[in-house]
Every structure is written in structure tokens, then in C-alpha cells.
Design a protein around this motif. Structure first.
Motif: not given
Length: 320
Positions: A200-204
């Protein structure tokens, strides 16, 4: 070739007034906030298109996978004669549904951008000359009045955009959608799903820094439209997962103590070193949570489709 009908329900000066109100409210509260809709000027839209092609950003690919694989099932379940798309933009995703609905009578794209609506409508009409297109220049979060088109209607809200709304805002929005539906009509909803924090964090917060540039673009918009003196270099992009609320937060963190002047609002905004300005939430969902939120709005979840990796869901709900 069928004519394109276009109806404006949004006042011509509504965007300017909304920006002024959002900046004044958001930058004088604590913690400071700005709504994510102000990312999307021409440059912001280009950056977001780039984001959707990044290896870290899975939602667009996952949703497209579902639409390609399930379009015929969605068409069969909805039996739609009218397709209403909220936040239609370029209408690119909708083509999968339009292709699966050869007997579709009307397409009603809804967006705040007249240029986006005209461009998408002209392209679609060139491909489908028998399709009736009635575009609405409107803010779908402010309530809608739909044109008189044949049913059943399928209201489409894709991209996981519902996750940008706070829970109370989602409840109001879903009830407003329910008010548009008659017996036999349905809502098709795209939602990103809860998964591991790293993904999730990598996507943002991609390695190439495209999302960071996208996030900081909101400052450029405020500078240009309201004469502010934000320097994007004074802020760092931050993306955090909130496990309790199950949402991603994007923030801009002041690298030093500074003061921003916004002449058009006669406003001076101080930031302390390390102070954060929240620019977006992106809620992630579970099936039972979606079912409950839909039920509270008077909608019944009837179909649930996910991509092959169970990262994203597209659901169909009907009026109770």
C-alpha cells in the motif's frame, strides 16, 4: 451521427469559489488539510496518468483486469439501457462496459470539466454513432438530477475514488446515489482492498518520485490560482498507512519553519518545522464493510468481482 447534449448544473465560477473556500477552511484548521481534487489541473492529470503506469501502482491495472474479464457479466446482471458515470474524465475505462452493452441507449458522463466531457463524448460518438450522449457538467458530491433516459440505469463510480471520502462523506454520497436509483437500477462501484502495508505505501510513494510531484502539485495550483507563495521544495512528500482507520494518508511535511502568504484570501499561514498538511486519504475496504455501508444507504450488494490477486474489487449493488 447523434448530437451530444451537454447540461451545466455547476455555476461557471463554482471552481474558483470552491478552491477559495477549501483553502481558507483547510489552512486555518489544525491539522491543516487540502482536498485531493485540487491535484488535478492539466499538469496534475498528466502526473496521475503517469502514476497509473508505475510498477508500484496496482489499482488501475487491477480494476481494468476486472472490467475486461467481467464486462459481459456486469452487462447481463445490470441489463442497463443507460450508463451514468460519475467522475468520467476521459471515459477510458467505460469503453469495456460500452462494448459489452451493444443495446445501450444512453451514456451520461458526469464531470466538473467541460473540456474533458466534450473530448470524451466526441471520441465515443465517432466510435458509436448510434449512442445518445447527455453529458453533465456537475459536482456529483453536491447532488445530481439525471436526464430522462430509459432504464434500467447503471450508475458507475470507478477508480477507488470513493476511498477519498471520509466515512461520513461516504455515507452521504451513497445515500445521494441511492436517491437516483429506481427499481431495477444498480450501482457499479470500484474499491481498493485492504492488504499488506508495504504494498500500500509503495503505491503512494513510488521510487521514481512521480507521486511526490503529484502531491506537491496542489501547492502549485494554490500559487497560480490564489497568488500564494508556496515553494514546493520546502515540503517533503509523505505517505503513511493508518491501520486503525485502514486508509493511506498523503501529506506534505514542512522541511523548516516558514510562512506562506495567500494574497487573494488576505491570509498568512505559518508552518512549524515538521508540520504536516494532509492532502489525501485513500481508504481501503473489506467485502463485509462495503456490504454494510451499502446497506446503510439502502443498497443491496448482489455481485462482487476481484482481480486475480484479490487486490481490488468491483461490486454491483441494487436499490432495496
Amino acid at each position: 451521427m447523434s448530437p451530444i447534449q451537454l447540461t451545466r448544473t455547476l455555476p461557471a465560477d463554482a471552481t474558483d469559489a470552491a478552491l477559495r473556500a477549501d483553502v481558507l477552511h483547510g489552512l486555518t484548521r489544525h491539522p491543516k488539510t487540502l482536498p485531493p481534487k485540487w491535484f488535478y489541473d492539466a499538469r496534475g492529470s498528466e502526473l496521475f496518468e503517469e502514476i497509473t503506469r508505475l510498477p508500484e501502482y496496482y489499482p488501475t491495472r487491477a480494476e481494468r483486469e476486472i472490467l475486461v474479464a467481467r464486462a459481459s457479466g456486469i452487462a447481463a446482471a445490470s441489463r442497463a439501457q443507460t450508463l451514468v458515470e460519475l467522475g468520467s474524465g476521459s471515459s477510458e475505462k467505460t469503453r469495456h462496459l460500452l462494448d459489452a452493452l451493444p443495446a445501450l441507449h444512453s451514456y451520461v458522463p458526469v464531470d466538473v470539466s467541460e473540456s474533458a466531457l466534450r473530448g470524451a463524448a466526441e471520441t465515443l460518438l465517432a466510435e458509436r454513432p448510434d449512442l445518445s450522449i447527455h453529458a453533465l457538467i456537475a459536482d456529483f458530491t453536491e447532488g445530481l438530477t439525471l436526464p430522462d433516459t430509459p432504464g434500467p440505469r447503471l450508475v458507475v463510480f470507478l477508480g477507488g475514488t470513493i476511498g477519498n471520502l471520509l466515512p461520513d462523506e461516504r455515507a452521504v454520497f451513497l445515500k445521494s446515489v441511492r436517491s437516483l436509483l429506481s427499481p431495477g437500477d444498480a450501482l457499479l462501484l470500484g474499491t481498493d482492498l485492504v492488504k499488506d502495508e508495504e504494498t500500500l505505501v509503495a503505491a503512494y510513494d513510488d521510487a521514481a518520485g512521480v507521486t511526490a510531484a503529484f502531491n506537491k502539485n496542489v501547492l502549485t495550483v494554490v500559487d497560480r490560482e490564489l497568488g500564494a507563495d508556496f515553494d514546493p521544495a520546502d515540503f517533503d512528500h509523505v505517505a503513511l498507512w493508518d491501520p486503525k482507520r485502514e486508509w493511506i494518508e498523503m501529506r506534505l511535511r514542512a522541511r523548516r519553519a516558514l510562512t506562506v502568504k495567500i494574497p487573494e484570501l488576505d491570509l498568512v499561514v505559518p508552518f512549524t518545522a515538521g508540520e504536516e498538511l494532509r492532502t489525501e486519504i485513500s481508504a481501503k475496504f473489506r467485502k463485509e464493510g462495503i456490504r454494510a455501508e451499502l446497506a446503510s444507504a439502502g443498497l443491496t450488494l448482489t455481485q462482487w468481482w476481484t482481480d486475480s490477486a484479490d487486490r481490488f474489487a468491483v461490486s454491483l449493488a441494487t436499490a432495496v
